[in-house]
Design a protein around this motif. Structure first.
Motif, PDB file in Angstrom:
ATOM      1  N   SER A  30       0.838  -1.207   0.000  1.00  0.00           N
ATOM      2  CA  SER A  30       0.000   0.000   0.000  1.00  0.00           C
ATOM      3  C   SER A  30       0.870   1.253   0.000  1.00  0.00           C
ATOM      4  O   SER A  30       0.547   2.257  -0.626  1.00  0.00           O
ATOM      5  CB  SER A  30      -0.951  -0.015   1.198  1.00  0.00           C
ATOM      6  N   LEU A  31       2.023   1.151   0.682  1.00  0.00           N
ATOM      7  CA  LEU A  31       2.926   2.307   0.717  1.00  0.00           C
ATOM      8  C   LEU A  31       3.446   2.639  -0.676  1.00  0.00           C
ATOM      9  O   LEU A  31       3.397   3.791  -1.115  1.00  0.00           O
ATOM     10  CB  LEU A  31       4.106   1.962   1.643  1.00  0.00           C
ATOM     11  N   VAL A  32       3.895   1.601  -1.381  1.00  0.00           N
ATOM     12  CA  VAL A  32       4.455   1.810  -2.719  1.00  0.00           C
ATOM     13  C   VAL A  32       3.388   2.339  -3.678  1.00  0.00           C
ATOM     14  O   VAL A  32       3.638   3.280  -4.442  1.00  0.00           O
ATOM     15  CB  VAL A  32       5.050   0.488  -3.263  1.00  0.00           C
ATOM     16  N   SER A  33       2.175   1.768  -3.595  1.00  0.00           N
ATOM     17  CA  SER A  33       1.159   2.218  -4.560  1.00  0.00           C
ATOM     18  C   SER A  33       0.691   3.640  -4.258  1.00  0.00           C
ATOM     19  O   SER A  33       0.455   4.427  -5.173  1.00  0.00           O
ATOM     20  CB  SER A  33      -0.021   1.229  -4.625  1.00  0.00           C
ATOM     21  N   THR A  34       0.582   3.998  -2.979  1.00  0.00           N
ATOM     22  CA  THR A  34       0.202   5.375  -2.649  1.00  0.00           C
ATOM     23  C   THR A  34       1.282   6.345  -3.108  1.00  0.00           C
ATOM     24  O   THR A  34       0.992   7.420  -3.642  1.00  0.00           O
ATOM     25  CB  THR A  34       0.020   5.542  -1.120  1.00  0.00           C
ATOM     26  N   LEU A  35       2.528   5.937  -2.909  1.00  0.00           N
ATOM     27  CA  LEU A  35       3.650   6.780  -3.339  1.00  0.00           C
ATOM     28  C   LEU A  35       3.572   7.030  -4.841  1.00  0.00           C
ATOM     29  O   LEU A  35       3.688   8.167  -5.313  1.00  0.00           O
ATOM     30  CB  LEU A  35       4.965   6.092  -2.966  1.00  0.00           C
ATOM     31  N   GLY A  36       3.326   5.960  -5.597  1.00  0.00           N
ATOM     32  CA  GLY A  36       3.210   6.081  -7.050  1.00  0.00           C
ATOM     33  C   GLY A  36       2.084   7.031  -7.436  1.00  0.00           C
ATOM     34  O   GLY A  36       2.239   7.879  -8.315  1.00  0.00           O
ATOM     35  N   TYR A  37       0.967   6.889  -6.746  1.00  0.00           N
ATOM     36  CA  TYR A  37      -0.202   7.721  -7.064  1.00  0.00           C
ATOM     37  C   TYR A  37       0.068   9.191  -6.747  1.00  0.00           C
ATOM     38  O   TYR A  37      -0.190  10.085  -7.558  1.00  0.00           O
ATOM     39  CB  TYR A  37      -1.411   7.222  -6.270  1.00  0.00           C
ATOM     40  N   LEU A  38       0.636   9.459  -5.572  1.00  0.00           N
ATOM     41  CA  LEU A  38       0.830  10.850  -5.151  1.00  0.00           C
ATOM     42  C   LEU A  38       1.942  11.536  -5.928  1.00  0.00           C
ATOM     43  O   LEU A  38       1.849  12.720  -6.258  1.00  0.00           O
ATOM     44  CB  LEU A  38       1.127  10.903  -3.657  1.00  0.00           C
ATOM     45  N   MET A  39       3.018  10.795  -6.243  1.00  0.00           N
ATOM     46  CA  MET A  39       4.139  11.419  -6.937  1.00  0.00           C
ATOM     47  C   MET A  39       3.842  11.609  -8.424  1.00  0.00           C
ATOM     48  O   MET A  39       4.241  12.602  -9.011  1.00  0.00           O
ATOM     49  CB  MET A  39       5.390  10.546  -6.809  1.00  0.00           C
ATOM     50  N   PHE A  40       3.148  10.625  -9.032  1.00  0.00           N
ATOM     51  CA  PHE A  40       2.903  10.732 -10.470  1.00  0.00           C
ATOM     52  C   PHE A  40       1.403  10.798 -10.726  1.00  0.00           C
ATOM     53  O   PHE A  40       0.796  11.841 -10.558  1.00  0.00           O
ATOM     54  CB  PHE A  40       3.559   9.563 -11.206  1.00  0.00           C
ATOM     55  N   ASN A  41       0.817   9.645 -11.113  1.00  0.00           N
ATOM     56  CA  ASN A  41      -0.628   9.641 -11.317  1.00  0.00           C
ATOM     57  C   ASN A  41      -1.178   8.270 -10.974  1.00  0.00           C
ATOM     58  O   ASN A  41      -0.431   7.385 -10.543  1.00  0.00           O
ATOM     59  CB  ASN A  41      -0.972  10.023 -12.764  1.00  0.00           C
ATOM     60  N   ILE A  42      -2.453   8.081 -11.211  1.00  0.00           N
ATOM     61  CA  ILE A  42      -3.078   6.833 -10.770  1.00  0.00           C
ATOM     62  C   ILE A  42      -2.512   5.616 -11.497  1.00  0.00           C
ATOM     63  O   ILE A  42      -2.380   4.531 -10.937  1.00  0.00           O
ATOM     64  CB  ILE A  42      -4.612   6.905 -10.921  1.00  0.00           C
ATOM     65  N   TRP A  43      -2.098   5.815 -12.789  1.00  0.00           N
ATOM     66  CA  TRP A  43      -1.581   4.665 -13.555  1.00  0.00           C
ATOM     67  C   TRP A  43      -0.270   4.165 -12.981  1.00  0.00           C
ATOM     68  O   TRP A  43      -0.056   2.962 -12.850  1.00  0.00           O
ATOM     69  CB  TRP A  43      -1.426   5.034 -15.032  1.00  0.00           C
ATOM     70  N   VAL A  44       0.602   5.119 -12.642  1.00  0.00           N
ATOM     71  CA  VAL A  44       1.862   4.717 -12.008  1.00  0.00           C
ATOM     72  C   VAL A  44       1.557   4.010 -10.696  1.00  0.00           C
ATOM     73  O   VAL A  44       2.187   3.006 -10.333  1.00  0.00           O
ATOM     74  CB  VAL A  44       2.775   5.942 -11.771  1.00  0.00           C
ATOM     75  N   GLY A  45       0.547   4.511  -9.997  1.00  0.00           N
ATOM     76  CA  GLY A  45       0.130   3.890  -8.731  1.00  0.00           C
ATOM     77  C   GLY A  45      -0.272   2.449  -8.928  1.00  0.00           C
ATOM     78  O   GLY A  45       0.170   1.555  -8.194  1.00  0.00           O
ATOM     79  N   ILE A  46      -1.070   2.213  -9.985  1.00  0.00           N
ATOM     80  CA  ILE A  46      -1.532   0.850 -10.252  1.00  0.00           C
ATOM     81  C   ILE A  46      -0.363  -0.052 -10.619  1.00  0.00           C
ATOM     82  O   ILE A  46      -0.238  -1.178 -10.111  1.00  0.00           O
ATOM     83  CB  ILE A  46      -2.601   0.847 -11.375  1.00  0.00           C
ATOM     84  N   ILE A  47       0.513   0.471 -11.497  1.00  0.00           N
ATOM     85  CA  ILE A  47       1.675  -0.333 -11.895  1.00  0.00           C
ATOM     86  C   ILE A  47       2.529  -0.660 -10.677  1.00  0.00           C
ATOM     87  O   ILE A  47       2.955  -1.805 -10.478  1.00  0.00           O
ATOM     88  CB  ILE A  47       2.515   0.419 -12.964  1.00  0.00           C
ATOM     89  N   ALA A  48       2.752   0.358  -9.824  1.00  0.00           N
ATOM     90  CA  ALA A  48       3.556   0.143  -8.617  1.00  0.00           C
ATOM     91  C   ALA A  48       2.910  -0.938  -7.763  1.00  0.00           C
ATOM     92  O   ALA A  48       3.597  -1.811  -7.212  1.00  0.00           O
ATOM     93  CB  ALA A  48       3.671   1.436  -7.822  1.00  0.00           C
ATOM     94  N   ALA A  49       1.567  -0.909  -7.663  1.00  0.00           N
ATOM     95  CA  ALA A  49       0.856  -1.912  -6.847  1.00  0.00           C
ATOM     96  C   ALA A  49       1.081  -3.306  -7.410  1.00  0.00           C
ATOM     97  O   ALA A  49       1.384  -4.243  -6.673  1.00  0.00           O
ATOM     98  CB  ALA A  49      -0.632  -1.578  -6.811  1.00  0.00           C
ATOM     99  N   VAL A  50       0.958  -3.425  -8.757  1.00  0.00           N
ATOM    100  CA  VAL A  50       1.136  -4.740  -9.381  1.00  0.00           C
ATOM    101  C   VAL A  50       2.551  -5.262  -9.132  1.00  0.00           C
ATOM    102  O   VAL A  50       2.750  -6.424  -8.742  1.00  0.00           O
ATOM    103  CB  VAL A  50       0.846  -4.651 -10.906  1.00  0.00           C
ATOM    104  N   VAL A  51       3.546  -4.373  -9.334  1.00  0.00           N
ATOM    105  CA  VAL A  51       4.939  -4.784  -9.106  1.00  0.00           C
ATOM    106  C   VAL A  51       5.122  -5.215  -7.654  1.00  0.00           C
ATOM    107  O   VAL A  51       5.730  -6.261  -7.361  1.00  0.00           O
ATOM    108  CB  VAL A  51       5.902  -3.628  -9.456  1.00  0.00           C
ATOM    109  N   ALA A  52       4.548  -4.439  -6.725  1.00  0.00           N
ATOM    110  CA  ALA A  52       4.704  -4.760  -5.299  1.00  0.00           C
ATOM    111  C   ALA A  52       4.071  -6.114  -4.978  1.00  0.00           C
ATOM    112  O   ALA A  52       4.617  -6.905  -4.209  1.00  0.00           O
ATOM    113  CB  ALA A  52       4.076  -3.670  -4.435  1.00  0.00           C
ATOM    114  N   VAL A  53       2.907  -6.382  -5.601  1.00  0.00           N
ATOM    115  CA  VAL A  53       2.245  -7.670  -5.356  1.00  0.00           C
ATOM    116  C   VAL A  53       3.117  -8.813  -5.868  1.00  0.00           C
ATOM    117  O   VAL A  53       3.273  -9.837  -5.207  1.00  0.00           O
ATOM    118  CB  VAL A  53       0.853  -7.703  -6.031  1.00  0.00           C
TER     119      VAL A  53
END
Lengths: 275, 61
Positions: free
Chosen positions: A100-123
């Protein structure tokens, strides 16, 4: 992440709810941490330490529950296995925080798509961190019919126990199955020698194939004994379903317990490097 | 100190071989000995071990 498999743990419905709820809390904590840092509210990080102690509590809870239940199992899990399960629960909560930390970071720093990608990578990373080793990676398993030499029960040439009564001997020959676990290298020899690892094998086989046993029949107990000469382990089980191939598969799929892993060869290496 | 294993009963057809200090069951025949051993094993929740043809012990593990 939360999977009830042959181990039947966490138990269906209530046990699951507890862990889903804890996972949700973990995810919430991970999410809150990032905006807190961005807002330069560093004191919010102290909440993470609170979370850490909370999840240590999860580990305690799992350990206590399983230890309590273990005395009522026909073939007990053993302390090492229980500790392994408890550690897994704690660490998986941290993986939830991490994801959740990585995906929130992705979302806040860039946009929702980066957030989703970050979440998938983290999973994906979490998945690889979650999968431990299997026993078939470190041993060769072979089916051997158990036999009696006088009153001594043997699997291959490894002595298991003394069974006095001819009736009991006949019962054991009828239901018993023997397996020889041959370690592939020196490290695995020490790992499978661990009593907790051996108990885990017996528990898993008995869970998956059933066990010909009841309370008050201590003679019909599954056993794992070691050949002192070459470190082979003889496993003797009394399954309800006598299927050698399936049993070999099940033994091969027994997880290598983290607490049982030994690496004597590493010791030699560091010694050489140090000199 | 907890004792982990101890002898609960001794069943024998040869009275000369039996030590004192435990419950001893004297039997006349091997069949009788096996019967008594099987019963005691069930009653005492122990394991019957044969030390020789004429001497069985029930051990709690």
């Amino acid at each position: 992440m939360l999977r009830t498999d042959y181990r039947q743990y966490p138990t269906y419905l209530h046990g699951k709810i507890i862990h889903v709820a804890l996972g949700f809390i973990a995810a919430g904590l991970g999410t809150v941490a990032v905006p807190a840092i961005l807002e330069e509210e560093f004191t919010a990080i102290t909440f993470l330490t609170l979370a850490a102690s909370q999840f240590r509590e999860v580990r305690n809870m799992e350990r206590n529950t399983l230890t309590e239940l273990d005395s009522y199992e026909l073939v007990s899990r053993g302390k090492t296995y229980i500790e392994g399960v408890a550690i897994a629960f704690e660490s998986r909560n941290y993986l939830v925080i991490f994801t959740s930390l990585v995906s929130t970071l992705g979302y806040l720093m860039f946009n929702i798509w980066v957030g989703i990608i970050a979440a998938v990578v983290a999973v994906l990373i979490s998945k690889s961190l979650m999968s431990g080793g299997k026993l078939k990676e470190i041993v060769d398993i072979q089916f051997v019919e158990p036999r009696f030499d006088g009153v001594g029960l043997y699997v291959d040439n490894i002595y298991m126990m003394n069974i006095g009564l001819p009736v009991r001997q006949a019962e054991i020959l009828r239901y018993g199955m023997g397996f020889i676990l041959k370690p592939k290298d020196f490290n695995s020899r020490s790992t499978i020698a661990n009593l907790g690892q051996r108990q885990a094998i017996l528990h898993d086989v008995s869970t998956a194939l059933g066990v010909y046993r009841d309370s008050g029949t201590p003679a019909l107990v599954p056993l794992a004994k070691r050949d002192l000469d070459d470190g082979r382990i003889a496993v003797f089980v009394l399954p309800q379903e006598r299927d050698a191939e399936r049993a070999i598969e099940i033994i091969g799929d027994v997880p290598i317990l983290e607490n049982a892993i030994r690496m004597p060869s590493e010791k030699k290496k560091t010694k050489k490097g140090g000199e | 100190m907890d004792l982990e294993k101890y002898i609960l009963a001794i069943i024998t057809t040869n009275p000369k071989k039996v030590p004192a200090g435990a419950a001893v069951f004297h039997c006349d025949t091997k069949e009788e000995m096996e019967n008594i051993t099987a019963n005691l094993e069930a009653i005492l929740d122990g394991i019957a071990h044969a030390l020789s043809d004429e001497l069985y012990v029930i051990v709690k593990h």
